[in-house]
Design an enzyme around this catalytic site. Sequence first.
Site, PDB file in Angstrom:
ATOM      1  N   ASP A 210     -77.279 -66.070  64.634  1.00 28.28           N
ATOM      2  CA  ASP A 210     -76.649 -65.215  63.636  1.00 28.28           C
ATOM      3  C   ASP A 210     -77.592 -64.052  63.319  1.00 28.28           C
ATOM      4  O   ASP A 210     -78.800 -64.255  63.127  1.00 28.28           O
ATOM      5  CB  ASP A 210     -76.352 -66.013  62.361  1.00 28.28           C
ATOM      6  N   ASN A 218     -73.819 -53.031  58.382  1.00 27.85           N
ATOM      7  CA  ASN A 218     -72.501 -52.405  58.483  1.00 27.85           C
ATOM      8  C   ASN A 218     -72.196 -51.539  57.266  1.00 27.85           C
ATOM      9  O   ASN A 218     -71.719 -50.402  57.386  1.00 27.85           O
ATOM     10  CB  ASN A 218     -71.420 -53.483  58.609  1.00 27.85           C
ATOM     11  N   HIS A 223     -69.861 -48.954  60.824  1.00 28.49           N
ATOM     12  CA  HIS A 223     -69.499 -49.935  61.841  1.00 28.49           C
ATOM     13  C   HIS A 223     -69.940 -49.507  63.237  1.00 28.49           C
ATOM     14  O   HIS A 223     -70.198 -50.372  64.091  1.00 28.49           O
ATOM     15  CB  HIS A 223     -67.992 -50.174  61.815  1.00 28.49           C
ATOM     16  N   ASP A 227     -71.970 -51.882  65.653  1.00 30.29           N
ATOM     17  CA  ASP A 227     -71.598 -52.222  67.037  1.00 30.29           C
ATOM     18  C   ASP A 227     -72.782 -52.039  67.981  1.00 30.29           C
ATOM     19  O   ASP A 227     -72.978 -52.833  68.909  1.00 30.29           O
ATOM     20  CB  ASP A 227     -70.434 -51.338  67.498  1.00 30.29           C
ATOM     21  N   GLU A 253     -71.020 -61.400  63.637  1.00 29.06           N
ATOM     22  CA  GLU A 253     -72.409 -61.392  64.093  1.00 29.06           C
ATOM     23  C   GLU A 253     -72.858 -62.752  64.600  1.00 29.06           C
ATOM     24  O   GLU A 253     -74.051 -63.012  64.743  1.00 29.06           O
ATOM     25  CB  GLU A 253     -73.324 -60.928  62.956  1.00 29.06           C
TER      26      GLU A 253
END
Length: 328
Positions: A210, A218, A223, A227, A253
């Site tokens: 994680d 984010n 975003h 990414d 994630e």
Amino acid sequence: MNILPHEHGRVDDFRLRATHLIAFASLILLGPFAINNLLNTRWVIGTASMLVIAVLLLTTWCVARSHPWSRPVTLLLSTLVLSFIALSIWRQGMIGVFWSYPAMLAFCAMLPVPMATVFCLLLLGVVSALAPPVAGAELWPRVLASLLGVGVFAQLFVRVIEHQQEALRKMAQTDPLTRLLNRNTLRDCLAAAVARAAADDRAVSLLSIDIDHFKSINDGHGHAVGDDVLRGVAECLHTHTRMGEYGFRLGGEEFLLVLDGCDQVIAKARAEQIRRCVAGRELLPGHAVTVSLGVAEWRPGESIARWLSRSDQCLYQAKHSGRDRVAA
């Protein structure tokens, strides 16, 4: 990193459906032909027709169930079809020649490409040897050329379908952002890993991964930047995943690695390598990106759900202990 392979012995959807359709068409077309021959006491050709239908139905049953006999029964069917074409040309002339066209299509649709090529060439040989006396000097070269054309175009058509099917399969299995596998293949992969471990008495471990504080990345950077971070972490996973091992993006994630042949000690060392890889890369300028990892080795007799749960529990332990660490 591997894309999850087809299950052992399983036939792709196109060939399975083609086999079903050909079996249905044979009942409709070849069935009355066989019955008519038997009623008119043409015992040899009638019996041969019924035998082809029976073996085709057996082949369909075996293929649909991925039975170990699928390959030998398919070979038997193809050999019977060749023999039937030869017998039909010998006993019935042009009627037998006409049966060679659906036979050519059936070979291309039902058989793997190398096997289909062999039987198509054998069929061309049978027709070229037996057709001249019944078709005549002017017609038989045209028959042979048209039959060759049917075989070539059928092979090309089948290959296009197979390539498209493979592309769709990969799209269905793969997360487009990270090029890792997605949840669609997770259960099958874990079941196969457990089966191999149980059969070979070898270790297999899970790494639950994680990204730490990903929501703040984010929210604070957008975003698109998020990414980029996901792709960067995935690159570390690709780098540290060996042939025969599988990596998944479970969503958001969260990631998972299946490490074949790794016990808890080795898997924990591998997890530490991944943790350092991510921490050592500048995935977000001015902001440290780290991951937490949980390690769980499969225990004999343990269910997949329990195995996943233990891996998740170790991951939560790593996060609650301060993040950027490995827990086992």
